[in-house]
Design a protein around this motif. Structure first.
Motif, PDB file in Angstrom:
ATOM      1  N   GLY A  59       0.800  -1.160  -0.082  1.00 31.60           N
ATOM      2  CA  GLY A  59       0.143  -0.096   0.057  1.00 31.60           C
ATOM      3  C   GLY A  59       0.828   1.416  -0.185  1.00 31.60           C
ATOM      4  N   GLY A  60       2.214   1.058   0.100  1.00 30.66           N
ATOM      5  CA  GLY A  60       2.771   2.297   0.263  1.00 30.66           C
ATOM      6  C   GLY A  60       3.544   2.678  -1.084  1.00 30.66           C
ATOM      7  N   GLU A  61       3.939   4.015  -1.167  1.00 31.47           N
ATOM      8  CA  GLU A  61       4.650   4.294  -2.542  1.00 31.47           C
ATOM      9  C   GLU A  61       5.909   3.582  -3.006  1.00 31.47           C
ATOM     10  N   ALA A  62       6.531   2.775  -2.196  1.00 25.12           N
ATOM     11  CA  ALA A  62       7.640   1.830  -2.498  1.00 25.12           C
ATOM     12  C   ALA A  62       7.001   0.573  -3.213  1.00 25.12           C
ATOM     13  N   ALA A  63       6.095   0.085  -2.671  1.00 25.76           N
ATOM     14  CA  ALA A  63       5.264  -0.881  -3.301  1.00 25.76           C
ATOM     15  C   ALA A  63       4.651  -0.513  -4.424  1.00 25.76           C
ATOM     16  N   ARG A  64       4.041   0.456  -4.675  1.00 27.86           N
ATOM     17  CA  ARG A  64       3.473   1.023  -5.849  1.00 27.86           C
ATOM     18  C   ARG A  64       4.497   1.038  -6.854  1.00 27.86           C
ATOM     19  N   ARG A  65       5.578   1.816  -6.573  1.00 29.81           N
ATOM     20  CA  ARG A  65       6.533   2.062  -7.654  1.00 29.81           C
ATOM     21  C   ARG A  65       7.235   0.595  -8.338  1.00 29.81           C
ATOM     22  N   ALA A  66       7.640  -0.205  -7.303  1.00 28.81           N
ATOM     23  CA  ALA A  66       7.914  -1.329  -7.656  1.00 28.81           C
ATOM     24  C   ALA A  66       7.370  -2.069  -8.638  1.00 28.81           C
ATOM     25  N   ALA A  67       5.955  -2.094  -7.967  1.00 24.50           N
ATOM     26  CA  ALA A  67       4.583  -2.898  -8.756  1.00 24.50           C
ATOM     27  C   ALA A  67       4.970  -2.210 -10.244  1.00 24.50           C
ATOM     28  N   SER A  68       4.961  -0.918 -10.538  1.00 29.62           N
ATOM     29  CA  SER A  68       4.851  -0.395 -11.811  1.00 29.62           C
ATOM     30  C   SER A  68       5.975  -1.041 -12.752  1.00 29.62           C
ATOM     31  N   TYR A  69       7.183  -0.984 -11.999  1.00 29.97           N
ATOM     32  CA  TYR A  69       8.278  -1.722 -12.885  1.00 29.97           C
ATOM     33  C   TYR A  69       7.926  -3.071 -13.186  1.00 29.97           C
ATOM     34  N   TRP A  70       7.469  -3.980 -12.159  1.00 32.39           N
ATOM     35  CA  TRP A  70       7.161  -5.195 -12.539  1.00 32.39           C
ATOM     36  C   TRP A  70       6.310  -5.238 -13.673  1.00 32.39           C
ATOM     37  N   ALA A  71       5.292  -4.649 -13.326  1.00 30.09           N
ATOM     38  CA  ALA A  71       4.116  -4.739 -14.626  1.00 30.09           C
ATOM     39  C   ALA A  71       4.802  -4.220 -15.892  1.00 30.09           C
ATOM     40  N   ALA A  72       5.707  -3.139 -16.070  1.00 28.55           N
ATOM     41  CA  ALA A  72       6.297  -2.895 -17.363  1.00 28.55           C
ATOM     42  C   ALA A  72       7.157  -4.017 -18.072  1.00 28.55           C
ATOM     43  N   ILE A  73       7.842  -4.659 -17.223  1.00 28.71           N
ATOM     44  CA  ILE A  73       8.838  -5.454 -17.457  1.00 28.71           C
ATOM     45  C   ILE A  73       8.074  -6.972 -17.936  1.00 28.71           C
ATOM     46  N   ASP A  74       6.947  -7.290 -17.050  1.00 31.47           N
ATOM     47  CA  ASP A  74       6.130  -8.440 -17.456  1.00 31.47           C
ATOM     48  C   ASP A  74       5.278  -7.915 -18.790  1.00 31.47           C
ATOM     49  N   GLY A  75       4.965  -6.778 -19.208  1.00 24.77           N
ATOM     50  CA  GLY A  75       4.325  -6.673 -20.397  1.00 24.77           C
ATOM     51  C   GLY A  75       5.116  -6.727 -21.378  1.00 24.77           C
ATOM     52  N   LEU A  76       6.592  -6.576 -21.402  1.00 28.73           N
ATOM     53  CA  LEU A  76       7.665  -6.789 -22.452  1.00 28.73           C
ATOM     54  C   LEU A  76       7.662  -8.462 -22.650  1.00 28.73           C
ATOM     55  N   ALA A  77       7.727  -9.081 -21.363  1.00 27.85           N
ATOM     56  CA  ALA A  77       8.082 -10.593 -21.637  1.00 27.85           C
ATOM     57  C   ALA A  77       6.471 -11.075 -22.133  1.00 27.85           C
ATOM     58  N   ALA A  78       5.401 -10.607 -21.782  1.00 24.99           N
ATOM     59  CA  ALA A  78       4.041 -11.151 -22.554  1.00 24.99           C
ATOM     60  C   ALA A  78       4.321 -10.863 -23.830  1.00 24.99           C
ATOM     61  N   GLY A  79       4.505  -9.676 -24.456  1.00 24.36           N
ATOM     62  CA  GLY A  79       4.521  -9.322 -25.830  1.00 24.36           C
ATOM     63  C   GLY A  79       5.657 -10.458 -26.554  1.00 24.36           C
ATOM     64  N   GLY A  80       6.827 -10.479 -25.851  1.00 25.72           N
ATOM     65  CA  GLY A  80       7.743 -11.312 -26.481  1.00 25.72           C
ATOM     66  C   GLY A  80       7.383 -12.679 -26.503  1.00 25.72           C
ATOM     67  N   THR A  81       7.048 -13.272 -25.404  1.00 26.48           N
ATOM     68  CA  THR A  81       6.578 -14.749 -25.456  1.00 26.48           C
ATOM     69  C   THR A  81       5.362 -15.215 -26.573  1.00 26.48           C
ATOM     70  N   ALA A  82       4.328 -14.060 -26.595  1.00 17.46           N
ATOM     71  CA  ALA A  82       3.294 -14.396 -27.671  1.00 17.46           C
ATOM     72  C   ALA A  82       3.855 -14.132 -28.943  1.00 17.46           C
ATOM     73  N   ASP A  83       4.770 -13.424 -29.333  1.00 15.73           N
ATOM     74  CA  ASP A  83       5.580 -13.524 -30.636  1.00 15.73           C
ATOM     75  C   ASP A  83       6.127 -14.817 -30.794  1.00 15.73           C
ATOM     76  N   LEU A  84       6.802 -15.294 -29.732  1.00 20.30           N
ATOM     77  CA  LEU A  84       7.660 -16.578 -30.202  1.00 20.30           C
ATOM     78  C   LEU A  84       6.589 -17.790 -30.453  1.00 20.30           C
ATOM     79  N   LEU A  85       5.539 -17.668 -29.540  1.00 21.70           N
ATOM     80  CA  LEU A  85       4.478 -18.704 -29.785  1.00 21.70           C
ATOM     81  C   LEU A  85       3.823 -18.691 -31.329  1.00 21.70           C
ATOM     82  N   ARG A  86       3.638 -17.396 -31.648  1.00 20.82           N
ATOM     83  CA  ARG A  86       3.038 -17.285 -32.945  1.00 20.82           C
ATOM     84  C   ARG A  86       3.954 -18.018 -34.006  1.00 20.82           C
ATOM     85  N   THR A  87       5.356 -17.756 -33.835  1.00 18.68           N
ATOM     86  CA  THR A  87       6.259 -18.016 -34.733  1.00 18.68           C
ATOM     87  C   THR A  87       6.096 -19.581 -34.798  1.00 18.68           C
TER      88      THR A  87
END
Length: 210
Positions: A123-151
């Motif tokens: 609930g603190g700013e530290a957790a929110r900021r870290a979660a925003s980075y996690w989400a951005a990195i997970d988003g890149l991973a999701a896009g990359g894995t989807a590309d690989l699977l389509r291939t």
């Protein structure tokens, strides 16, 4: 690599240099002990300054953590984006991403655990900021894995979701292993991962296509 105790708090040390010393010591403290167990007194001792000076420079413990987190999160996010490149994901992309992560963390490997700290107060700013980075990195991973699977001929979104989870845990596990083996350079780790990927591909290959 342990931050040596110093006399950074003595007179004559430029403010910017002192700030960098504090950030280096704090990154090590948060990365090795976790936010909950990290101590401002220990960080001050590492640098050779007082807790009062830490507060003057960075404010609260959470403020100091955020000052450590932001450059770590930005650096890892930027290096992953660069490694993935603009041309879409290829079979070589996962190894290139891992190599870029090793390179970005070299010299301050515990910074990984500053970003992925499970002891942050919810609930603190530290957790929110870290979660925003996690989400951005997970988003890149999701896009990359989807590309690989389509291939590979898979359009099932659940396949992509599973592979994203597997990839995230694989990266975390490999980095944890690397932290425990300081003799392993980023280049050596990249080669090692390449061998492991090749072995995994050989084990899962269709025998009718080999």
């Amino acid at each position: 690599m342990a931050t040596p105790r110093s006399k950074a708090g003595t007179k004559g040390v430029p403010r910017q240099h002192r700030q960098q010393q504090i950030l280096a010591a704090a990154t090590e403290e948060f990365g090795t002990r976790g936010y909950a167990a990290a101590s401002l007194a220990s960080i001050a001792e590492r640098v050779g300054v007082t807790k009062t000076l830490l507060h003057q420079y960075f404010g609260t413990k959470e403020d100091l953590y955020l000052a450590c987190l932001t450059p770590v999160g930005d650096r890892l996010l930027d290096t992953i984006r660069t490694a993935m490149g603009p041309g879409g994901t290829s079979p070589h992309t996962p190894l290139r991403v891992l190599g870029s992560i090793f390179t970005a963390l070299e010299g301050r490997r515990e910074a990984w655990f500053v970003l992925y700290d499970t002891t942050l107060p919810p609930g603190g700013e530290a957790a929110r900021r870290a979660a925003s980075y996690w989400a951005a990195i997970d988003g890149l991973a999701a896009g990359g894995t989807a590309d690989l699977l389509r291939t590979a001929g898979s359009e099932d979104p659940l396949d992509a979701d599973v592979l994203t989870y597997v990839w995230r845990d694989l990266v975390a596990t490999v980095v944890r292993w690397w932290v425990k083996h300081p003799e392993e350079t980023p280049e050596a780790m990249t080669r090692r991962c390449g061998r492991l990927f090749a072995a995994a591909a050989a084990l899962t290959a269709d025998p009718e296509q080999t």
